[in-house]
Design a protein around this motif. Structure first.
Motif, PDB file in Angstrom:
ATOM      1  N   HIS A 262       0.577   2.375   6.889  1.00  0.00           N
ATOM      2  CA  HIS A 262       1.246   2.458   5.594  1.00  0.00           C
ATOM      3  C   HIS A 262       0.226   2.601   4.473  1.00  0.00           C
ATOM      4  O   HIS A 262      -0.881   2.052   4.554  1.00  0.00           O
ATOM      5  N   PRO A 263       0.581   3.346   3.411  1.00  0.00           N
ATOM      6  CA  PRO A 263      -0.373   3.548   2.315  1.00  0.00           C
ATOM      7  C   PRO A 263      -0.647   2.255   1.558  1.00  0.00           C
ATOM      8  O   PRO A 263       0.161   1.324   1.542  1.00  0.00           O
ATOM      9  N   GLY A 264      -1.815   2.220   0.912  1.00  0.00           N
ATOM     10  CA  GLY A 264      -2.183   1.061   0.114  1.00  0.00           C
ATOM     11  C   GLY A 264      -1.259   0.870  -1.075  1.00  0.00           C
ATOM     12  O   GLY A 264      -0.581   1.791  -1.533  1.00  0.00           O
ATOM     13  N   LEU A 265      -1.235  -0.351  -1.587  1.00  0.00           N
ATOM     14  CA  LEU A 265      -0.386  -0.703  -2.720  1.00  0.00           C
ATOM     15  C   LEU A 265      -1.067  -0.319  -4.027  1.00  0.00           C
ATOM     16  O   LEU A 265      -2.292  -0.307  -4.131  1.00  0.00           O
ATOM     17  N   THR A 266      -0.261  -0.025  -5.044  1.00  0.00           N
ATOM     18  CA  THR A 266      -0.793   0.238  -6.380  1.00  0.00           C
ATOM     19  C   THR A 266      -0.461  -0.889  -7.350  1.00  0.00           C
ATOM     20  O   THR A 266      -1.006  -0.944  -8.455  1.00  0.00           O
ATOM     21  N   SER A 267       0.428  -1.791  -6.936  1.00  0.00           N
ATOM     22  CA  SER A 267       0.812  -2.920  -7.770  1.00  0.00           C
ATOM     23  C   SER A 267       1.133  -4.094  -6.859  1.00  0.00           C
ATOM     24  O   SER A 267       1.681  -3.894  -5.773  1.00  0.00           O
ATOM     25  N   TRP A 268       0.801  -5.303  -7.275  1.00  0.00           N
ATOM     26  CA  TRP A 268       1.044  -6.477  -6.443  1.00  0.00           C
ATOM     27  C   TRP A 268       1.159  -7.706  -7.326  1.00  0.00           C
ATOM     28  O   TRP A 268       0.598  -7.753  -8.431  1.00  0.00           O
ATOM     29  N   PRO A 269       1.882  -8.724  -6.858  1.00  0.00           N
ATOM     30  CA  PRO A 269       2.034  -9.943  -7.662  1.00  0.00           C
ATOM     31  C   PRO A 269       0.808 -10.846  -7.543  1.00  0.00           C
ATOM     32  O   PRO A 269       0.101 -10.831  -6.547  1.00  0.00           O
ATOM     33  N   ILE A 270       0.572 -11.641  -8.571  1.00  0.00           N
ATOM     34  CA  ILE A 270      -0.399 -12.726  -8.542  1.00  0.00           C
ATOM     35  C   ILE A 270       0.395 -14.015  -8.351  1.00  0.00           C
ATOM     36  O   ILE A 270       1.343 -14.279  -9.098  1.00  0.00           O
ATOM     37  N   LEU A 271       0.025 -14.809  -7.361  1.00  0.00           N
ATOM     38  CA  LEU A 271       0.829 -15.970  -6.968  1.00  0.00           C
ATOM     39  C   LEU A 271       0.177 -17.277  -7.406  1.00  0.00           C
ATOM     40  O   LEU A 271      -1.054 -17.418  -7.378  1.00  0.00           O
ATOM     41  N   ASP A 272       1.030 -18.257  -7.775  1.00  0.00           N
ATOM     42  CA  ASP A 272       0.508 -19.602  -7.997  1.00  0.00           C
ATOM     43  C   ASP A 272       0.424 -20.329  -6.661  1.00  0.00           C
ATOM     44  O   ASP A 272       0.706 -19.748  -5.601  1.00  0.00           O
ATOM     45  N   GLU A 306     -10.786   0.740 -18.994  1.00  0.00           N
ATOM     46  CA  GLU A 306     -10.665   2.065 -19.612  1.00  0.00           C
ATOM     47  C   GLU A 306      -9.498   2.798 -18.964  1.00  0.00           C
ATOM     48  O   GLU A 306      -9.411   2.895 -17.737  1.00  0.00           O
ATOM     49  N   ILE A 307      -8.598   3.314 -19.766  1.00  0.00           N
ATOM     50  CA  ILE A 307      -7.323   3.833 -19.256  1.00  0.00           C
ATOM     51  C   ILE A 307      -7.541   4.953 -18.248  1.00  0.00           C
ATOM     52  O   ILE A 307      -6.928   4.961 -17.174  1.00  0.00           O
ATOM     53  N   GLY A 308      -8.404   5.897 -18.547  1.00  0.00           N
ATOM     54  CA  GLY A 308      -8.616   7.003 -17.624  1.00  0.00           C
ATOM     55  C   GLY A 308      -9.132   6.531 -16.277  1.00  0.00           C
ATOM     56  O   GLY A 308      -8.703   7.024 -15.224  1.00  0.00           O
ATOM     57  N   GLN A 309     -10.043   5.572 -16.291  1.00  0.00           N
ATOM     58  CA  GLN A 309     -10.580   5.042 -15.040  1.00  0.00           C
ATOM     59  C   GLN A 309      -9.501   4.321 -14.244  1.00  0.00           C
ATOM     60  O   GLN A 309      -9.378   4.498 -13.029  1.00  0.00           O
ATOM     61  N   GLU A 310      -8.691   3.502 -14.935  1.00  0.00           N
ATOM     62  CA  GLU A 310      -7.639   2.759 -14.240  1.00  0.00           C
ATOM     63  C   GLU A 310      -6.581   3.701 -13.662  1.00  0.00           C
ATOM     64  O   GLU A 310      -6.071   3.479 -12.562  1.00  0.00           O
ATOM     65  N   GLN A 311      -6.275   4.762 -14.374  1.00  0.00           N
ATOM     66  CA  GLN A 311      -5.312   5.746 -13.856  1.00  0.00           C
ATOM     67  C   GLN A 311      -5.872   6.432 -12.613  1.00  0.00           C
ATOM     68  O   GLN A 311      -5.144   6.665 -11.642  1.00  0.00           O
ATOM     69  N   GLY A 312      -7.166   6.748 -12.651  1.00  0.00           N
ATOM     70  CA  GLY A 312      -7.786   7.369 -11.480  1.00  0.00           C
ATOM     71  C   GLY A 312      -7.784   6.450 -10.276  1.00  0.00           C
ATOM     72  O   GLY A 312      -7.553   6.889  -9.147  1.00  0.00           O
ATOM     73  N   ILE A 313      -8.026   5.162 -10.496  1.00  0.00           N
ATOM     74  CA  ILE A 313      -8.008   4.191  -9.402  1.00  0.00           C
ATOM     75  C   ILE A 313      -6.606   4.066  -8.826  1.00  0.00           C
ATOM     76  O   ILE A 313      -6.412   4.044  -7.605  1.00  0.00           O
ATOM     77  N   ALA A 314      -5.608   3.988  -9.707  1.00  0.00           N
ATOM     78  CA  ALA A 314      -4.218   3.887  -9.246  1.00  0.00           C
ATOM     79  C   ALA A 314      -3.834   5.086  -8.383  1.00  0.00           C
ATOM     80  O   ALA A 314      -3.090   4.953  -7.407  1.00  0.00           O
ATOM     81  N   ALA A 315      -4.350   6.261  -8.724  1.00  0.00           N
ATOM     82  CA  ALA A 315      -4.036   7.467  -7.946  1.00  0.00           C
ATOM     83  C   ALA A 315      -4.692   7.438  -6.575  1.00  0.00           C
ATOM     84  O   ALA A 315      -4.176   8.034  -5.619  1.00  0.00           O
ATOM     85  N   GLN A 316      -5.827   6.731  -6.451  1.00  0.00           N
ATOM     86  CA  GLN A 316      -6.548   6.707  -5.175  1.00  0.00           C
ATOM     87  C   GLN A 316      -6.084   5.609  -4.222  1.00  0.00           C
ATOM     88  O   GLN A 316      -6.217   5.762  -2.995  1.00  0.00           O
ATOM     89  N   LEU A 317      -5.574   4.499  -4.730  1.00  0.00           N
ATOM     90  CA  LEU A 317      -5.266   3.349  -3.873  1.00  0.00           C
ATOM     91  C   LEU A 317      -4.321   3.660  -2.713  1.00  0.00           C
ATOM     92  O   LEU A 317      -4.453   3.053  -1.638  1.00  0.00           O
ATOM     93  N   PRO A 318      -3.351   4.572  -2.858  1.00  0.00           N
ATOM     94  CA  PRO A 318      -2.513   4.887  -1.686  1.00  0.00           C
ATOM     95  C   PRO A 318      -3.290   5.481  -0.511  1.00  0.00           C
ATOM     96  O   PRO A 318      -2.749   5.564   0.599  1.00  0.00           O
ATOM     97  N   LEU A 319      -4.548   5.886  -0.715  1.00  0.00           N
ATOM     98  CA  LEU A 319      -5.362   6.402   0.393  1.00  0.00           C
ATOM     99  C   LEU A 319      -5.845   5.281   1.311  1.00  0.00           C
ATOM    100  O   LEU A 319      -6.329   5.552   2.415  1.00  0.00           O
ATOM    101  N   CYS A 320      -5.760   4.024   0.847  1.00  0.00           N
ATOM    102  CA  CYS A 320      -6.013   2.893   1.741  1.00  0.00           C
ATOM    103  C   CYS A 320      -4.903   2.834   2.784  1.00  0.00           C
ATOM    104  O   CYS A 320      -3.834   3.415   2.609  1.00  0.00           O
ATOM    105  N   LEU A 321      -5.143   2.129   3.882  1.00  0.00           N
ATOM    106  CA  LEU A 321      -4.138   2.010   4.932  1.00  0.00           C
ATOM    107  C   LEU A 321      -3.897   0.550   5.285  1.00  0.00           C
ATOM    108  O   LEU A 321      -4.838  -0.245   5.388  1.00  0.00           O
ATOM    109  N   ARG A 322      -2.617   0.227   5.495  1.00  0.00           N
ATOM    110  CA  ARG A 322      -2.207  -1.101   5.937  1.00  0.00           C
ATOM    111  C   ARG A 322      -1.549  -0.998   7.313  1.00  0.00           C
ATOM    112  O   ARG A 322      -0.744  -0.102   7.558  1.00  0.00           O
TER     113      ARG A 322
END
Length: 446
Positions: A262-272, A306-322
């Protein structure tokens, strides 16, 4: 994280099946395959043909009699290596060839190291690093059990691994220490000790180890990052932080037939500490929290980075595998592969060799060549010529295709690459000077 909780739990607490790899470099490999098939072994479909198998019984629970004795003997004699199927993924997915010089940063107990050593045999070399002495002994034992000559064992904190001679490593595996939350099928008690803060505590060490590996990677080389954790803070968050710190890296697509990933996540919760999601703007109150633990979208919403950098990272994270427990009858796993982008404007050496101090010197400055420390009784040194000649005469063998090494009275064979890329060349210091060649210093080889 998008899973059916009940279906996942039904598998996540079941014992793992026994899985193992066939030793590829042995002349009796075909006989070994016939033996394991006779007691029910079935090929793992996503591994190369007849290289890895699954048994019809649980891990460590071979039926008494022939199956139990045969499995023990095949492992002890180096014909097979017991290894969880999930942990075979990093080496399976790593881009490498038989001319590769590779670094395994956290190598013990040695299943991935030996898997990579067999893949690179006979010309490629694995530098297998392990900082903990007790675990180092397991690594050395596994290397010896398989008789692999192309593994060089070192002992360093991976966060501060020394500069071997340039240009660096062609491939790096950073299978970093983690909370092990994906190992429930072999360790049911793991969650009794786990709370969300444990993953946040691991984050900095995981990033620092991986960043050091990246700094030692040649342009065009590949680095695989992996954990046996489910928590995105140890997985996608680490990958995102590496992309921020090492802008010369990029994620590369990974594909593998015969397995559900499965592709990597682009958003995830922070838990207490109770496992309840916390709003990103309130996460500062949590133990060991850092803004780098947040996903790119949450960071941008809070004005972090930096917005451009964060957008680029978000676009790449689905290339990770779970890898999830319930899809392939395995444990859980996470894996991502980085590539050091080629830049024709830069020297074709790893970032660690580009000394800022040296670049600030005058144009006529010449680096000082420093003599390596004198060898001790515990040092690995090039074998003496008369010792090599004596062994050749005694056993009637020609050792010229190998490099040969001594530690005390022990003589070891290795591929020529060990001498040509690790021992002979000079190695730069962090001040821009040079350690003279003909030594493994500053790396501690054991």
């Amino acid at each position: 994280m998008g899973r059916d909780e009940k279906a996942w739990l039904n598998t996540a607490l079941e014992p793992l099946p026994e899985t193992f790899r066939i030793s590829l470099h042995r002349s009796d490999r075909r006989w070994t395959i016939e033996q394991v098939k006779s007691i029910g072994a079935v090929e793992i479909p996503w591994m190369p043909s007849e290289t890895a198998f699954m048994m019809p019984f649980a891990r460590g629970k071979a039926p008494e009699g022939l199956p139990q004795r045969l499995m023990a003997l095949l492992h002890e004699t180096g014909r097979i290596t017991r290894q969880e199927a999930a942990s075979m993924l990093p080496v399976r997915l790593l881009t490498a060839s038989q001319e590769t010089l590779a670094l395994d940063m956290c190598a013990a107990p040695g299943s991935k190291t030996t898997q990579l050593g067999e893949r690179l045999h006979p010309r490629g070399v694995v530098v297998a690093n392990e900082p903990v002495s007790g675990r180092l002994n397991m690594l050395v034992s596994n290397k010896s059990r398989l008789g692999l000559a192309n593994i060089v064992v070192t002992q360093h904190d991976g966060r501060h691994f020394g500069r071997l001679p340039p240009p660096g490593f062609d491939a790096v595996i950073a299978d970093v220490p983690c909370t092990g939350t994906a190992t429930t099928r072999k360790n049911r008690d793991v969650w009794w000790d786990w709370t969300p803060k444990e993953s946040r505590k691991m984050f900095k060490m995981q990033v620092d180890i991986t960043a050091r590996g990246a700094s030692l990677l040649v342009p065009g080389g590949h680095l695989v990052y992996s954990t046996c954790s489910l928590d995105p803070v140890e997985n996608e968050a680490v990958v995102a932080e590496i992309l921020r710190r090492c802008p010369y890296l990029e994620l590369v697509p990974l594909e593998l037939d015969g397995i559900t990933l499965h592709p990597g996540l682009t958003s995830w919760p922070i838990l207490d500490e109770s496992g309840t999601p916390v709003a990103p703007q309130e996460a500062d109150e949590l133990p060991f929290f850092a803004p780098a633990h947040l996903g790119p979208d949450e960071r941008m919403a809070l004005g972090i980075g930096e917005i451009g950098q964060e957008q680029g990272i978000a676009a790449q994270l689905p290339l990770c595998l779970r890898l999830w427990h319930d899809d392939n009858d395995t444990g859980g796993f996470f894996v991502a592969q980085f590539r050091h982008r080629m830049d024709s404007q830069d020297e074709q050496v790893a970032k660690a060799y580009r000394s800022r101090r040296a670049s600030r010197r005058d144009d006529d400055w010449v680096p000082t060549v420093k003599a390596p420390p004198k060898p001790t009784a515990n040092s690995v040194v090039e074998a003496e010529k008369d010792v090599v000649a004596h062994v050749e005469a005694m056993y009637g063998v020609d050792l010229t295709p190998f490099s040969l090494w001594q530690r005390g009275k022990r003589l070891n064979l290795a591929p020529p690459m060990v001498y040509e890329r690790l021992f002979k060349p000079a190695a730069p210091t962090n001040k821009g000077d040079i350690w003279g060649g003909e030594s493994f210093h500053p790396v501690r080889v054991v």
